[in-house]
Design an enzyme around this catalytic site. Sequence first.
Site, PDB file in Angstrom:
ATOM      1  N   HIS A  85       2.270   3.446  -9.128  1.00 31.31           N
ATOM      2  CA  HIS A  85       2.669   1.847  -8.812  1.00 31.31           C
ATOM      3  C   HIS A  85       3.932   0.702 -10.422  1.00 31.31           C
ATOM      4  O   HIS A  85       4.092  -0.217  -9.601  1.00 31.31           O
ATOM      5  CB  HIS A  85       1.643   1.459 -10.240  1.00 31.31           C
ATOM      6  CG  HIS A  85      -0.044   2.148  -9.519  1.00 31.31           C
ATOM      7  ND1 HIS A  85      -0.060   1.482  -8.167  1.00 31.31           N
ATOM      8  CD2 HIS A  85      -1.163   2.614 -10.000  1.00 31.31           C
ATOM      9  CE1 HIS A  85      -1.881   2.518  -7.313  1.00 31.31           C
ATOM     10  NE2 HIS A  85      -2.324   2.439  -8.816  1.00 31.31           N
TER      11      HIS A  85
ATOM     12  N   LEU B 245      10.705 -20.227  -4.523  1.00 34.54           N
ATOM     13  CA  LEU B 245       9.409 -19.996  -3.981  1.00 34.54           C
ATOM     14  C   LEU B 245       8.417 -19.428  -4.838  1.00 34.54           C
ATOM     15  O   LEU B 245       8.567 -19.615  -6.477  1.00 34.54           O
ATOM     16  CB  LEU B 245      10.538 -18.385  -4.020  1.00 34.54           C
ATOM     17  CG  LEU B 245       9.394 -17.372  -3.246  1.00 34.54           C
ATOM     18  CD1 LEU B 245       9.124 -16.691  -2.489  1.00 34.54           C
ATOM     19  CD2 LEU B 245       9.651 -16.243  -3.966  1.00 34.54           C
TER      20      LEU B 245
ATOM     21  N   ASP C 136       0.711  -1.155  -0.056  1.00 33.73           N
ATOM     22  CA  ASP C 136       0.136  -0.175   0.346  1.00 33.73           C
ATOM     23  C   ASP C 136       1.211   1.250  -0.087  1.00 33.73           C
ATOM     24  O   ASP C 136       1.937   1.289   0.570  1.00 33.73           O
ATOM     25  CB  ASP C 136      -1.047   0.757   1.359  1.00 33.73           C
ATOM     26  CG  ASP C 136      -1.871   0.789   1.065  1.00 33.73           C
ATOM     27  OD1 ASP C 136      -2.512   1.810   0.151  1.00 33.73           O
ATOM     28  OD2 ASP C 136      -2.708   1.032   2.198  1.00 33.73           O
TER      29      ASP C 136
END
Length: 251
Positions: free
Chosen positions: A48, A142, A31
């Site tokens: 972004h 991962l 955020d």
Amino acid sequence: MSIRWPFFKKKKKKTTELTEDIPKHVAIIMDGNGRWAKRRGLPRIAGHKEGMDVVRDIVIAATESGVEILTLYAFSTENWRRPKAEVDFLMKLPKEFMHVYLPEMIENHVKIDTIGEFKGLPDHTRDAINHAKEKTKDNKGLILNFALNYGSRNEIVKAVKEISNHVNTGTLKIENIDEELFSSYLYTKNIGEPDLLIRTSGEVRLSNFLLWQLAYTELWFTNELWPDFNEELFEKAMIDYQARKRRFGGI
Ligand code: FPP
């Protein structure tokens, strides 16, 4: 879920403070991109874009630390309410991310996956992600799990509908419904629940993210905005996690 084997995992980052008790599954609410851009007099989309590059850094940091699953809240079911130009930009980010970073993801044995209402995404977004999923499907490092068009209440209602349907058709008995079975109807059925949740930007709420799955997760909040988040803060979150005692309701 297949057994993950850390043959080729890079050596864990050595710090004096981090122990071997690395959280297996870390989830992040990324955020603050908009505020980061606004503070610099830039359009929100610049935040972004910067945030996308931080995703790369944290994936590498997570891989090096021995985290096995990283679930990132990239676009919520509520984010469609944003201006069209911003939504369009966000929907192009997966393609951009893969264009720039897929080779590095592959080099690091990362396997890319998603949770959320995949069918609701634009074709070009789905195509980019499907390509990345295909290219990384056999990787044993991962799991990089993007929550895209994800909403936890929506996920729970969907599970209830599917369970009801199975009861109606006789493939499931009501007495066999328990927490484990319910979990198997969620998007996270193969990856389980996060050990650690990180949220950036000073907001202290869950925003419809993994409400069922976070029941016993350790929560960690920072005022830093996502584009300013980095490996050091990620490690700090894990150090704080390691200092906590997880009792799962026991004593
Ligand atoms: C919330 O910040 C952030 C988002 C809705 C988008 C998060 C996306 C990224 C970090 C990039 C994801 C990358 C890929 C590869 C999909 P906000 O815009 O609500 O910030 P604000 O609260 O300051 O306005």
